[in-house]
Write a protein that holds these residues in place. Structure first.
Motif, PDB file in Angstrom:
ATOM      1  N   PHE A   1      35.029  19.192   2.485  1.00 44.43           N
ATOM      2  CA  PHE A   1      34.213  19.857   2.339  1.00 44.43           C
ATOM      3  C   PHE A   1      33.062  19.967   1.165  1.00 44.43           C
ATOM      4  O   PHE A   1      32.411  20.211   1.651  1.00 44.43           O
ATOM      5  N   PRO A   2      33.232  19.351   0.858  1.00 48.01           N
ATOM      6  CA  PRO A   2      32.215  18.259  -0.586  1.00 48.01           C
ATOM      7  C   PRO A   2      31.438  17.668   0.808  1.00 48.01           C
ATOM      8  O   PRO A   2      29.906  17.751   0.048  1.00 48.01           O
TER       9      PRO A   2
ATOM     10  N   ILE B   1      23.977  28.900  10.724  1.00 55.26           N
ATOM     11  CA  ILE B   1      25.176  28.098  10.781  1.00 55.26           C
ATOM     12  C   ILE B   1      26.459  28.253  10.380  1.00 55.26           C
ATOM     13  O   ILE B   1      27.411  28.345   9.004  1.00 55.26           O
ATOM     14  N   LEU B   2      27.559  27.657  10.508  1.00 53.23           N
ATOM     15  CA  LEU B   2      29.227  28.673  10.690  1.00 53.23           C
ATOM     16  C   LEU B   2      29.599  27.405  10.381  1.00 53.23           C
ATOM     17  O   LEU B   2      29.665  25.961  11.122  1.00 53.23           O
ATOM     18  N   VAL B   3      30.336  26.928   9.304  1.00 47.73           N
ATOM     19  CA  VAL B   3      30.521  25.806   8.775  1.00 47.73           C
ATOM     20  C   VAL B   3      32.038  25.961   8.934  1.00 47.73           C
ATOM     21  O   VAL B   3      32.914  27.175   8.233  1.00 47.73           O
ATOM     22  N   TYR B   4      33.249  24.769   8.900  1.00 44.95           N
ATOM     23  CA  TYR B   4      34.430  25.358   9.034  1.00 44.95           C
ATOM     24  C   TYR B   4      34.816  25.199   7.565  1.00 44.95           C
ATOM     25  O   TYR B   4      34.965  23.932   7.561  1.00 44.95           O
ATOM     26  N   GLY B   5      35.453  25.793   7.096  1.00 46.80           N
ATOM     27  CA  GLY B   5      35.174  25.551   5.382  1.00 46.80           C
ATOM     28  C   GLY B   5      36.548  25.552   5.032  1.00 46.80           C
ATOM     29  O   GLY B   5      37.665  26.920   4.988  1.00 46.80           O
ATOM     30  N   ARG B   6      37.092  24.126   4.017  1.00 52.51           N
ATOM     31  CA  ARG B   6      38.768  25.044   3.772  1.00 52.51           C
ATOM     32  C   ARG B   6      38.863  23.639   2.684  1.00 52.51           C
ATOM     33  O   ARG B   6      39.445  22.463   2.565  1.00 52.51           O
TER      34      ARG B   6
ATOM     35  N   THR C   1      27.530  30.211   6.861  1.00 50.98           N
ATOM     36  CA  THR C   1      28.500  31.018   6.463  1.00 50.98           C
ATOM     37  C   THR C   1      29.762  30.288   6.502  1.00 50.98           C
ATOM     38  O   THR C   1      29.576  29.329   7.398  1.00 50.98           O
ATOM     39  N   SER C   2      31.007  30.430   5.768  1.00 50.34           N
ATOM     40  CA  SER C   2      32.861  29.465   5.820  1.00 50.34           C
ATOM     41  C   SER C   2      33.015  30.145   6.045  1.00 50.34           C
ATOM     42  O   SER C   2      33.232  31.020   5.995  1.00 50.34           O
ATOM     43  N   ALA C   3      33.413  29.802   7.271  1.00 49.79           N
ATOM     44  CA  ALA C   3      35.348  30.188   7.650  1.00 49.79           C
ATOM     45  C   ALA C   3      36.481  29.208   7.822  1.00 49.79           C
ATOM     46  O   ALA C   3      36.070  28.472   8.074  1.00 49.79           O
ATOM     47  N   GLY C   4      37.298  29.830   7.364  1.00 55.06           N
ATOM     48  CA  GLY C   4      38.930  29.260   7.087  1.00 55.06           C
ATOM     49  C   GLY C   4      39.408  29.754   6.224  1.00 55.06           C
ATOM     50  O   GLY C   4      40.628  30.292   6.475  1.00 55.06           O
TER      51      GLY C   4
END
Length: 430
Positions: free
Chosen positions: A258-259, A245-250, A281-284
């Motif tokens: 994000f919360p 699972i890829l999260v666009y994390g900012r 995994t988070s990316a951003g």
């Protein structure tokens, strides 16, 4: 554990509470408008050649994200087609410029990078020379408000009809701020009665702008597109997907919620233990690894090089990217087109599930709603690992190549404006 602030509110005497509030106010930053709004000193220029000036807060390498890149592209493409001189005014005191980015953007537009003049605003506010045939392009709400007096001064110097402000609108910026003076200033940039040509990044955003009661003299809208840098990786064809699972994390950008994503993942691990072999995994934007329950964590890759990001998309099975905004947001569209089963959210005037088979638009972002959406996507993948690659796009504009279609009309209207003729189109929206 009760925080110091809560303790003072509940227990401390009134005099102590007043002292605490006073101290806090002393250390608060001034309202944003007091920092970014300023006058320009204007100097008359004798040249008559048409020129377009794009005003950006910064062009430093660490500030060049998607919005800046899109704004520069539209500025160069429209100015080049109109045969205009080109100038970029940088509105803060950072004199660093990502020259490599600017040169690449100019060459993509078929222009000599040497044609693009760069001028900095200094602490002493160096005069900005203004021609009779200057047009100014604003990048955000405060550059728009700062430029309107400049255009008024231009009319005083040269006479004739007031020139329109070209306004790049890539978000509904008033909603970046709580109800406050800053919110009202951002909204004032949309409510001016002075001549304005709005250029909207997506039809959804344009529709929302209109629904809020705003209208400009002329309005253009363009649809998001796949980055030219990502296109070769998509054209390379399908590869095997991994249980990720890829999260666009900012975490630092409130509108990316994000919360809510973190809470949704924690509910997912609790309610759906059968997916314990999936990685998250988070990316951003970089952040520390976060526990999501069951001894599992969400790791962070931070901001990735485009090649690394493209390869991650190609191998990822499920993605989640939320956006509390009418703008479509690029990550869900990128994920979906790379065969990722993508969870996002609806917003007024926006439902991305109509744009691609791989996108699920949630009606709310409660933890269980996100968890159920993720679980369904994981189950679909385990049942049919290649189905994501078979998902169809329903937005041909996203995969289109070449210049945006509206640019020819915009450039023609710019040229007509400079020649003293009325724009070639009579309608208010293009």
């Amino acid at each position: 554990m009760t925080s110091t602030r809560e303790w003072i509110k509940r227990v401390a005497p009134r005099s102590a509470r007043r002292a605490f509030v006073d101290i806090r106010r002393r250390f608060e930053a001034p309202p944003l408008e007091e920092i970014v709004l300023h006058p320009y000193s204007v100097r008359r220029a004798a040249q008559e050649m048409l020129r377009i000036s794009l005003v950006l807060p910064s062009l430093a390498a660490d500030k060049v994200f998607g919005g800046v890149a899109t704004g520069v592209e539209i500025f160069l493409q429209s100015g080049g087609r109109a045969g205009a001189d080109l100038r970029i005014l940088l509105d803060d005191f950072d004199r660093t410029v990502d020259r490599a980015f600017l040169e690449k953007a100019a060459r993509k537009a078929g222009l000599d990078p040497g044609r693009v003049e760069i001028q900095f605003r200094s602490a002493s506010i160096e005069p900005v020379d203004v021609r009779a045939n200057d047009l100014f392009m604003a990048f955000n709400w405060w550059t728009a408000l700062n430029l309107r007096p400049v255009i008024g001064r231009q009319q005083e110097l040269f006479g004739g009809e007031r020139k329109p402000l070209l306004y790049l609108i890539q978000e509904y910026e008033p909603q970046f701020y709580p109800f406050s003076s800053t919110h009202l200033f951002a909204r004032a940039a949309f409510d001016s009665r002075e001549r304005t040509w709005g250029i909207f990044n997506s039809s959804q955003l344009h529709k929302y702008f209109r629904a809020q009661g705003h209208a400009f003299e002329r309005e253009y809208a363009f649809e998001p597109r796949l980055s030219d840098s990502l296109r070769p990786f998509l054209n390379a064809g399908p590869v095997s997907k991994e249980k990720r699972i890829l999260v666009y994390g900012r975490p630092n950008i409130p509108r990316n919620c994000f919360p809510a994503i973190v809470n949704g993942l924690r509910e997912w691990t609790k309610a759906y233990p059968q997916y314990s072999d999936w990685t998250v995994t988070s990316a951003g934007v970089p952040h520390k690894a976060l526990p999501i329950g069951g001894g599992r964590t969400m790791s962070s890759l931070g901001k990735l090089a485009l090649e690394d990001y493209a390869n991650l998309l190609r191998k990822t099975a499920v993605g989640v990217s939320l956006m509390s905004s009418p703008h479509p947001s690029y990550p869900p569209l990128e994920m979906a087109h790379f065969g990722v089963r993508t969870i996002t959210n609806r917003y007024f005037c926006k439902d991305l599930s109509s744009t691609h088979d791989n996108i699920v638009s949630l009606s709310d972002i409660a933890p269980r709603t996100i968890a159920d959406g993720l679980a369904e996507a994981c189950a679909d993948f385990e049942q049919s690992p290649n189905a994501g690659w078979r998902g169809r796009s329903h937005t041909p504009e996203y995969l289109a190549e070449g210049p945006y279609p509206f640019l020819e009309r915009l450039a023609a209207n710019i040229a007509a404006e400079a020649s003293g003729k009325r724009p070639i189109e009579a309608s208010a929206s293009s």
